[in-house]
Design an enzyme around this catalytic site. Sequence first.
Site, mmCIF file in Angstrom:
data_model
loop_
_atom_site.group_PDB
_atom_site.id
_atom_site.type_symbol
_atom_site.label_atom_id
_atom_site.label_comp_id
_atom_site.label_asym_id
_atom_site.label_seq_id
_atom_site.Cartn_x
_atom_site.Cartn_y
_atom_site.Cartn_z
ATOM 1 N N LYS A 10 35.299 75.745 96.124
ATOM 2 C CA LYS A 10 34.311 76.791 95.843
ATOM 3 C C LYS A 10 34.668 78.097 96.558
ATOM 4 O O LYS A 10 34.619 79.182 95.963
ATOM 5 C CB LYS A 10 32.923 76.312 96.275
ATOM 6 C CG LYS A 10 32.367 75.196 95.401
ATOM 7 C CD LYS A 10 31.040 74.679 95.929
ATOM 8 C CE LYS A 10 30.480 73.581 95.034
ATOM 9 N NZ LYS A 10 29.210 73.023 95.543
ATOM 10 N N SER A 46 23.755 71.688 94.601
ATOM 11 C CA SER A 46 24.439 72.593 95.524
ATOM 12 C C SER A 46 24.081 74.047 95.289
ATOM 13 O O SER A 46 24.488 74.918 96.067
ATOM 14 C CB SER A 46 25.958 72.413 95.413
ATOM 15 O OG SER A 46 26.408 72.755 94.122
#
Length: 777
Positions: free
Chosen positions: A695, A652
Amino acid sequence: MSTLPLTHKQVYRSANLDESTCKSTKYITPIDEIVGQDRAQQAVEFAMSIPDRGYNIYAVGQNGLGKRTMVLRYLKRHNPAGNGVCDWCYVTNFDDTRAPKVLKLPVGTGLNFKKEIEKITLKLVKAIPLAFDNELYYTRTGTLKNQLADKQESLLGSLTKEAKSKGISLAVTTQGDYQFIAMNGEELHSEETFDALDRQEQRQLESIIDELEIKLRSLVRQLTEWEDKYSDKIEKLNEEIVSQVLTVNFEVIKTKYSDSKIISQHLKDMEKDILENFDVFLQEGNEDAELAYASLEKRLPRRYQINLLVSQKDEQFPLIVEESPSYHNLFGYIENATFKGTVFTDYSLIRAGSLHKANGGVLLMDAVKVLERPYVWDGLKRALRSQNLNLSSLEREVTLSGTVSLEPEPIPLNVKIILFGDYQTYQLLQHYDSEFSELFKVTADFEDDMPRTEASEFHYAQFISSIVHDGKMLQCDKKAIERIIEYSSRQTGDQNRLSLHSADISNLLKETNYIARAAKSNMIRLKHVEQALANKEHRVNRVQDGVMQSFVNGTTLMETEGGVVGQVNALSVLSTSNHQFGMPNRITATTSFGKGEVFDIERKVELGGSIHSKGVFILSAYLSSLFGSEKRIPLKTCLAFEQSYGGVDGDSASMAEFCSIISAFSEKPIRQDIAITGSMNQFGEAQPIGGVNEKIEGFYQVCKIKGLKAHQGVIIPHSNIQNLMLNSEVTQAIEKGSFTIWPVQHVSEAIELLMGSPVESESSGGIYTIIRSKFAS
C-alpha cells in the site's frame, strides 16, 4: 498531540551477518536439518519412535514450504532401530498353485537365493534328461521288460498247450485281443466246417472254449498285475535316478541355508514336487511342456522360479517417494503373459508396488494425488487396518465377473505413511472420514515462518548454503546472503520473521545463479540478487503497470497536493495469481439533512463485502458515541469508493472513511498529499491491516507519477511498524526526507495530521468542537 514520523531504519530491517563466519557460502557449513520447524520435527520423531498401528503422519502446510525435502533430510539422518527390513519372494505353492506362498528372507538373501535356484534348475534341465539317456538306464529297464515278457510268454504258453491238447487254438486278433478257435485237424474251423459238425460236437467244443476263457480271464488279471508291478518298478527306478540327480545338485544349497527353516522347507517341497513332475524336464515339442517353460527371462520351468518381489541392498530402512500413487503403483499387480495365443498368469508375474518396496520403512505421498485416484484411499486404509498387503486384482474389485486369478499369500505390512497436504484437505478428511484420525494419529504442522534473530539469520545463511551446495551453484557473498534474508523477511510481511517457503528461496537462488553466470561472475553478488528480483517483478507486474498507467493519463482521478473537504486518499491491495500490489483509492463523504445514519453506497449496490460493511457499522458506532450521545446527529452521510467498479471488501479503509466523514461534518479540508490505511474499533483505536508495504509503495509510485514532493506520505496503524520492509526506493526517499510514514494509535491522531488541527481544543478551533457547535445550532 504530536505523531513522530518513522526513520528509514524503522521501515526496513537490514540483515547484519558476522563477517568472520559468513564471508560467503563457501565458508558456511550447509545445514542438514529441518530449519525453523521444531514443532513438525518433534511430531515426526514421535511418530517414528512408536511402532504401534495408526501412528502415521499427515504433514500439513502450504505448498512451497519444502515439507518433503525437510522430512527426507531428517529421516536419512535418523535411521529408526528395529524396523524389520527384509527381502520378499513369491514361490509356487505346490499344494495349490493358485495361492502362491511368500518367503520372508534376511536382507540381501533374496537375490542370491534366486540366482542359486536358477543355477540349480538350469543344471536339472540338462542333468535329468541325461540321466535317462544312458546305457545303464537302458539295461536296467530292458532287464525288467524282459522279465515281464518271459513271465507273460510262460503263462500264455501253458494255456496255449492246454487248449491245443483239447483241439482249441489260442489266437490274437488284429485289435490285440485273445480269441479261442476250434481246430479241424491242423486247420482252424471255418463257419461252414463248424456248422457241418453235429450238434453234440459243437456243444462239446463250446464247453471247452468256455472253460478256457475262464482260465484266460484269470490269466489276463495275472498279466495286468505283472504289468502294474513292472510299471511300479520302472517308476521307482525313475524316481531313484531323479533322486540321485537332485541329491547331487541340492546338497550344497541345503547345507548353505540349513539355518533358515523357511528356505529349507521350500527346498524340501521343491525336491518332492520335481520327483512327482520330473517329466516336465523330459518332454519336448509338447505344447504343455512349452507353456511350462514360457518365460520372458530364461528358459526355465516357471514352476520352480523365484519371484524376487523386493530386494534390499542393506539394513538402511527404505524411503520411498511415490509421485503417482495409482492403485497398481501402490499395491502392485499381477501381469498376464501370452504364449502362442494362450493367455496365462502365475506367481512369477506378480509385480511389487510402492508399499512392498517401502515395507519396513517409510512411504511418502501427496494427499491430494492419493485422494484423486480411484479406489486408492480405500485400499490404503484397508492395508493399514489389517497390516497386510493383499495383492488382489483391481479388475476383480470393480467388476462382478468371477474371473480366475491368483490369490497370493498376504505379506505382513510394517510401514509408516507420510501424507503431505494443505489445511483444507486435512480438514475435509477430519470431517468426512471417521477412520482418518485413527490411521493418521500424528499431525506434523509446518510453520510458514520463524522468528528473526541473530541466531536464526545465521541458520538461514546455512540453509542458503545448503541450497547452493546441493544445486552446485556459484557461491554467494555476504551481501547477497543478507539481501536474500531481507527478501525472506519481506515475504512474511514482518521484519521480525523469516519465511520458511524454501521453494521461493530456491527459485530465487537458481535465477540469481543464472544471472551471475551469464555476467561471467565468479560469485553471486548483491547486484545479481537485485537483478533477479527486478526480473521477477517485471514478469508478473503487467496488471500493476496497467493500473499505474491510468494515473499517468488521468483516467483514475487522484490528487497528491492541496486539500479537499470530505475526500481522502485510502489504500488497497490488488492481487493476481502470483503478484500483489498497492493502489490508492479516493473515498468521498457527503452530508445532507437526516437522522444521523451513514449510507454505505458500496453495500447498497452489493459491491461491498461483509467485512467492509462491518467496518462501516463500527465507525458509525464510534461516530454516534462522539456526537450523538445526547441527541441524534442531524445529518445523513453518504460514503463511496470513487471509480470502484469491482467488489470492495476488508475493513482497512475504515479510518479513512471516518476521516472523510469528520471532514464533511466540520467542512475542513483533508490533505491530499497524505494517504491513510488502517481499521478502527468502536473506541477509535487504530488496528493493524495487511499488505502495508504494498500500500505504501503504491501511493509512493502515484506520487512519483504526479510529482514527488517532500511533504507527501502515508499514515499507518502504529501496530503495523513491525510489518514494514519497504523497497529500497521508498526507504531511500524516507531517509532523504522526501517521503514520510506516520504511525498512529488512534484515529484522532490521523485526523490531526490530515486536517492540520487538534480534534479537541479549549478554544473554538478543535475539530470536534466545531462539529458539536454546528450540531447544537
